[in-house]
Enzyme design. Structure first.
Site, PDB file in Angstrom:
ATOM      1  N   ASN A  12       3.592   9.231 -11.675  1.00 50.58           N
ATOM      2  CA  ASN A  12       1.946   8.891 -11.082  1.00 50.58           C
ATOM      3  C   ASN A  12       2.237   7.563 -10.397  1.00 50.58           C
ATOM      4  O   ASN A  12       2.291   6.337 -10.782  1.00 50.58           O
ATOM      5  CB  ASN A  12       1.360   8.623 -12.057  1.00 50.58           C
ATOM      6  N   VAL A  13       1.701   7.515  -8.920  1.00 52.21           N
ATOM      7  CA  VAL A  13       1.882   6.735  -8.200  1.00 52.21           C
ATOM      8  C   VAL A  13       1.082   5.586  -8.140  1.00 52.21           C
ATOM      9  O   VAL A  13       1.514   4.269  -7.632  1.00 52.21           O
ATOM     10  CB  VAL A  13       1.898   7.257  -6.686  1.00 52.21           C
ATOM     11  N   ASN A  36       3.403  12.797  -0.298  1.00 51.56           N
ATOM     12  CA  ASN A  36       2.634  13.862  -0.226  1.00 51.56           C
ATOM     13  C   ASN A  36       1.353  13.103  -1.171  1.00 51.56           C
ATOM     14  O   ASN A  36       0.127  14.056  -0.832  1.00 51.56           O
ATOM     15  CB  ASN A  36       3.047  15.085  -0.674  1.00 51.56           C
ATOM     16  N   SER A  60      -3.220  12.720   7.949  1.00 50.12           N
ATOM     17  CA  SER A  60      -4.052  13.592   7.531  1.00 50.12           C
ATOM     18  C   SER A  60      -5.087  13.411   9.401  1.00 50.12           C
ATOM     19  O   SER A  60      -4.411  12.530  10.033  1.00 50.12           O
ATOM     20  CB  SER A  60      -5.111  13.680   7.350  1.00 50.12           C
ATOM     21  N   TYR A  91     -12.203   8.310   3.653  1.00 52.21           N
ATOM     22  CA  TYR A  91     -10.511   9.487   3.528  1.00 52.21           C
ATOM     23  C   TYR A  91      -9.747   9.028   4.851  1.00 52.21           C
ATOM     24  O   TYR A  91      -8.091   9.021   4.889  1.00 52.21           O
ATOM     25  CB  TYR A  91     -11.202  11.158   3.551  1.00 52.21           C
ATOM     26  N   ALA A 137      -9.460   6.507   6.803  1.00 48.15           N
ATOM     27  CA  ALA A 137      -9.546   4.805   6.827  1.00 48.15           C
ATOM     28  C   ALA A 137      -8.594   5.508   5.916  1.00 48.15           C
ATOM     29  O   ALA A 137      -7.710   4.158   6.659  1.00 48.15           O
ATOM     30  CB  ALA A 137     -10.440   3.944   6.238  1.00 48.15           C
ATOM     31  N   LYS A 170      -6.091   6.821   5.509  1.00 46.18           N
ATOM     32  CA  LYS A 170      -4.416   7.754   6.159  1.00 46.18           C
ATOM     33  C   LYS A 170      -4.765   6.690   7.286  1.00 46.18           C
ATOM     34  O   LYS A 170      -3.157   6.701   7.574  1.00 46.18           O
ATOM     35  CB  LYS A 170      -5.172   9.389   6.826  1.00 46.18           C
TER      36      LYS A 170
END
Lengths: 247, 79
Positions: free
Chosen positions: A63-64, A90, A142, A155, A157, A159
């Site tokens: 779990n990162v 990923n 993305s 989202y 932001a 990426k």
């Protein structure tokens, strides 16, 4: 085999793009550590790979957002393999909401996963790779981070942060011969996106020049290029893979 | 080689000094070429020598010969 004997750690490997990358790397001879949140909930596809590739595939809890867990994983790999050649970041959370509807609790979790967790993983990997004077870090970004998308401001932001971190890290690690690149996929036909696309995106597929979404395997192919020695002189690149999508 | 010898050896190799200069006054305040790059190199070599992995805050805090001993103690390494 293009990754023969290389040690690769892939986060978010349970399904979708992460699973495709895992499969591709295994097929090219890599020893893969497939990080998933809960080993007991490994997908049937991942279990099939385990049966096929046996000791070449290690399914591990990762779990990162849990710093200690990240550290343990690297220590485990170091103990078993004494090196790490490839890290694929990923794991990520995606959200779809217009700005007035941004849920800040969800945003915090998304930042923790997509940005902070990724930075933590890069920090740990780079410390091992710097000793080896080699390595490849691949961040999954993305296309919305480059082109923007209505309903994905939050989202995109996260990426965008991945992109700029990738560019700076590539510069910082170049003298250690560690390559850092990012892939920015457009619409990929994962189960998750297939479910969501109808309700959220409607006819977006018609806006893709190629007239179809990417398959996870096509993203895995790019990842293989960045992981292999074929990209030995490539670092600090953000590679878009969107089939000519107009967002 | 005992722990103190290993510890001193890393310092001597990193800073290109003799072990007789190592002591309470050996820190980033007193050693002119102790910069962040050398500090990272020092920490990496210490980690390798004692098979430990420091937290980022410990890496940042590793700014003297004596402080390093205190940090290593957290990992049950007694110098």
């Amino acid at each position: 085999m293009r990754l023969n004997g290389k040690i690769a750690l892939i986060t978010g490997a349970n399904k979708g793009i992460g699973l495709a990358i895992t499969q591709r790397f295994l097929g090219e001879g890599a020893i893969v550590y497939a990080g998933i949140k809960n080993v007991a909930e490994a997908s049937s596809d991942l279990n099939i790979l385990k049966t096929k590739f046996d000791s070449q595939l290690n399914i591990i809890k990762l779990n990162v957002t849990e710093s200690e867990n990240c550290k343990e994983v690297f220590q485990q790999i170091k103990k078993s393999c004494d090196k790490i050649d490839v890290l694929v970041n990923n794991a990520g959370i995606v959200s779809y909401e217009l700005v007035p509807f941004i849920d800040f609790e969800k945003l915090q979790l998304m930042i923790q996963t997509n940005v902070v967790g990724l930075i933590k993983m890069c920090q740990l990997a780079s410390r091992y790779m710097a000793r080896q004077k080699s390595g490849s870090i691949i961040n999954i970004s993305s296309i919305v981070s480059l082109k923007g998308a209505s309903g994905q401001a939050a989202y995109s932001a996260t990426k965008g942060a991945v992109n700029s971190f990738t560019l700076s890290l590539a510069k910082e690690l170049a003298n250690s011969n560690i390559r850092v690149n990012a892939i920015a996929p457009g619409m990929v036909s994962t189960e998750r996106l297939k479910q969501i696309s109808q309700e959220k995106f409607g006819d977006k597929v018609s806006q893709i020049g190629f007239g179809r979404m990417a398959s996870p395997d096509e993203i895995a192919d790019i990842c293989l290029f960045f992981a292999s020695d074929e990209s030995s002189y490539v670092t600090g690149q953000l590679l878009g893979a969107d089939g000519s999508l107009t967002i | 080689m005992n722990n103190l010898d290993k510890y001193n050896q890393v310092f001597c190799e990193t800073f290109s000094v003799n072990s007789d200069v190592l002591g309470t006054n050996f820190s980033n305040d007193t050693i002119e070429n102790w910069d962040s790059v050398l500090q990272l190199s020092l920490v990496t070599s210490i980690e390798d020598a004692f098979d430990v992995m420091f937290e980022p805050e410990e890496i940042m805090d590793f700014k003297s010969y004596e402080k390093g001993k205190v940090i290593l103690l957290k990992y049950d390494v007694i110098i």
